[in-house]
Design an enzyme around this catalytic site. Structure first.
Site, PDB file in Angstrom:
ATOM      1  CB  CYS A   2      -0.880   0.022   1.238  1.00  0.00           C
ATOM      2  SG  CYS A   2      -1.807  -1.487   1.462  1.00  0.00           S
ATOM      3  NE  ARG A  27       4.602   1.781  -1.212  1.00  0.00           N
ATOM      4  CZ  ARG A  27       5.810   1.482  -0.788  1.00  0.00           C
ATOM      5  NH1 ARG A  27       6.859   1.986  -1.393  1.00  0.00           N
ATOM      6  NH2 ARG A  27       5.987   0.706   0.252  1.00  0.00           N
ATOM      7  CG  ASN A  99       2.494  -0.457   3.478  1.00  0.00           C
ATOM      8  OD1 ASN A  99       2.090  -1.596   3.206  1.00  0.00           O
ATOM      9  ND2 ASN A  99       3.660   0.009   3.080  1.00  0.00           N
ATOM     10  CD  GLU A 485      13.717 -10.638 -15.073  1.00  0.00           C
ATOM     11  OE1 GLU A 485      13.415 -11.421 -14.157  1.00  0.00           O
ATOM     12  OE2 GLU A 485      13.349  -9.448 -15.092  1.00  0.00           O
ATOM     13  CG  HIS A 508      14.731 -34.185 -18.321  1.00  0.00           C
ATOM     14  ND1 HIS A 508      15.007 -35.524 -18.453  1.00  0.00           N
ATOM     15  CD2 HIS A 508      15.904 -33.540 -18.512  1.00  0.00           C
ATOM     16  CE1 HIS A 508      16.296 -35.691 -18.695  1.00  0.00           C
ATOM     17  NE2 HIS A 508      16.863 -34.493 -18.744  1.00  0.00           N
TER      18      HIS A 508
END
Ligand code: G6P
Length: 612
Positions: A2, A27, A99, A485, A508
């Site tokens: 938050c 956020r 928060n 990534e 695999h």
């Protein structure tokens, strides 16, 4: 998680809070709200983005010189108008924004209900303000003292700001684990989760430490007291950040701006640390703990998300040249499994935000076990940076897009500097190879700039693949973490399922998924395990998979074999991740834009994960 913004002073509070909430929206963005004090407390809360709150309040009374605002990432209770912050005390005199997570909220709530308190939301935050109200009413103490006593009963993480209808000249703030910073202006104060909403008004800030409570009163200096009732002299420091760094500067999205900033941010990570002429590297944190590093039996990385991927690159780098055994741990697993850590281990926490709760907890555990703790953080003054024995800031500048890009390459740059400096000090690398790596490192920003020129081609590829349901990313050696990534970037912002794999592992399992609809991004640069990756590509082609090859410029072999190639400049495989990740970042970006996704604020994610 938050975002918190509060203002008290001579200006209108609402526009300052609104602008701050927009800056902090990365956020959390499932709902937002404000409480404005002008005689009465006006409470406005709305599910959705800050712009919904802005519209909702447009025709309402918003005049006030003091107010608190919040943008939420739901933990307790669904994201709706009622659960949005601020929350009021039972008598309506106190408002709070929060928060973090109050872990013992359920027990506290039951106790408060038995004492007659009534709750309207599902949040832990409402419980906290009722607890404070209860202590305030029953203990006959000032509000600051009531906050202190109440927080003494609380288990969990919090950054809070409290507004008191009866005292319009004062705000009370406190923090534990979640970050909070106070901006000190002339006859005005700003409080926020990080410095971005404050920077355009003042550069003077006080970062609160854990278990500190600040009383912020007009006409007075900030007063800080700890939960244990110790008075602390506030340390006012000057922010180095500038406003430009937190604005979009002509780009459509923060993410694209941040992707394009990488030639500069990588340079900034090296600045003052790498002497171009002599090739000497100085990382002050390593100098300070030189003997610890040189005698370390092991280096253990703890991190989450993208930072965990750069830790994997760090493992390849350090083991390759410095010959120190390295382990890479998910911070969230490490902290709960009684890890074996010794005094001659070095534990390195990597974190862009410096606030990730799991990473912070992991390093605290390692600290207790006697290891030397090093930090690689981007946000200056962040909790992780402050909890470490030493460290290196990445100096990538504020990263606002939720999907991390420039922080990743900045972390890898620091890890490269670290690996090389340790190798030199330990004498585990031959001089010629060391010098050739240094020469190539100096060239990296230019090569990244060149790699960015693939942008138009990637845009074209993105059109072709935007409707895919799955993607596979393959890489080996230094490029294996880049495959992870690349897949993470695509997942995060385009919501396409993607998996990264070490190329040889494909047989695999994932090979079963390959058919003519499966796009496979194969990183096949010329150094390292090139031939092996080429064989893996053949395995995909034999099953009709669609392959996008990320190859070294001029490569013909892969070009003839695959459906599309993206050519990028050549470097030693040691630095490959800094170049190969660029087209993958761009691919995720363009696909997300074409799918009309919110690139900078993808659903359900948060930039700074301050809950575990
Ligand atoms: C969140 C962010 C990711 C980030 C991860 C770790 O999930 O959305 O982009 O990689 O947290 O964050 P840190 O700040 O510790 O690097």
């Amino acid at each position: 998680m938050c975002g918190i913004v509060a203002y008290i002073g001579k200006e209108e509070a609402f526009p300052i809070i609104l602008k701050g909430l927009k800056r902090l929206e990365y956020r959390g963005y499932d709902s937002s709200g404000v409480a404005l004090l002008n005689g009465d407390i006006k409470l406005y809360k709305k599910q959705g983005k800050v712009s919904v709150l802005e519209e909702y309040t447009a025709a309402k009374s918003r005049e006030a010189k003091v107010g608190i605002g919040h943008t939420r990432w739901a933990t307790h209770g669904a994201p709706n108008d009622i659960n949005a912050h601020p929350h009021l005390s039972g008598d309506g005199n106190l408002a709070i924004i929060h928060n973090g997570i109050i872990e013992n909220y359920d027990a506290l709530k039951k106790e408060l209900i038995s004492r007659g308190h009534k709750f309207i939301s599902d949040t832990d935050t409402e419980v906290l303000i009722h607890l404070i109200e209860d202590v305030y009413r029953n203990a006959s103490v000032g509000l600051d003292e009531a906050v202190r006593l109440a927080l003494g009963e609380v288990i969990g993480a919090y950054a809070i700001v409290i507004l008191d209808k009866k005292n319009p000249n004062r705000l009370i703030a406190a923090k534990n684990s979640s970050p909070l910073v106070i901006g000190v202006g002339e006859d005005e104060f700003f409080i926020a989760s990080d410095a971005t909403p404050i920077i355009e008004y003042t550069k003077n800030v006080v970062y609160l430490d854990d278990e500190e409570i600040a009383t912020i009163e007009l006409g007075e200096d900030v007063k800080i007291n700890t939960i244990k009732n110790q008075s602390i002299t506030p340390y006012i420091q000057e922010l180095e950040m500038n406003l430009e760094a937190i604005e979009k500067g002509g780009y459509d999205h923060f993410m694209l701006k941040e992707i394009y900033e990488q030639p500069q941010s990588i340079k900034n990570s090296m600045l003052g640390r790498l002497k171009m002429k002599s090739g000497k590297i100085t990382l002050s944190g390593i100098e300070e703990f030189e003997s610890k590093f040189l005698n370390a039996k092991r280096i253990v990385f703890v991190a989450c998300g993208t930072s965990w991927h750069s830790a994997l690159v760090g493992e390849y780098m350090i083991e390759e040249v410095a010959r120190i055994p390295v382990e890479v741990e998910y911070a969230s697993e490490f902290r709960y499994r009684n890890p074996i850590i010794n005094e001659d281990d070095i534990v390195i926490a990597i974190s862009q935000s410096g606030e990730t709760a799991d990473t912070l907890a992991a390093l605290e555990i390692a600290k207790k076990k006697g290891a030397t703790i090093y930090g690689i953080c981007n946000v200056v003054g962040s909790s992780i940076a402050r909890a470490t024995d030493a460290g290196s800031y990445t100096h990538a500048g504020p990263e606002i897009g939720v999907a991390s890009t420039k922080a990743f390459t900045a972390q890898i740059t620091i890890l490269a500097l670290m690996a090389l400096t340790l190798a030199k000090k330990k004498g585990t690398v031959n001089k010629t190879y060391y010098q050739s790596l240094i020469n190539q490192l100096i060239e990296i920003p230019k090569l990244v700039e060149k790699a960015l020129k693939t942008d138009d081609q990637i845009k074209y590829l993105s059109e072709m693949f935007k409707d895919a349901h799955n993607f596979l990313y393959l890489g080996r050696g230094f490029n294996f973490p880049v495959a992870l990534e690349g897949a993470l970037k695509l997942k995060e912002i385009s919501y396409i399922h993607a998996e990264g794999y070490p190329a040889a592992e494909m047989k695999h399992g994932p090979i079963a998924l390959i058919d003519e609809n499966m796009p496979v991004v194969a990183i096949a640069t010329r150094k390292g395990s090139y031939q092996k990756v080429v064989s893996n590509i053949q395995e995909v082609k034999a099953r009709n998979g669609k392959v996008i090859g990320i190859v070294t410029e001029g490569d013909q072999t892969v070009k003839e074999m695959v459906d599309f190639v993206v050519e990028i400049p050549e470097t030693d495989e040691f630095f490959d991740p800094l170049i190969t990740v660029i087209p993958l970042q761009l691919l995720a970006y363009h696909i997300a834009v074409l799918r009309a996704c919110n690139v900078d604020q993808p659903r359900n994610l948060a930039k700074s994960v301050t809950v575990e």
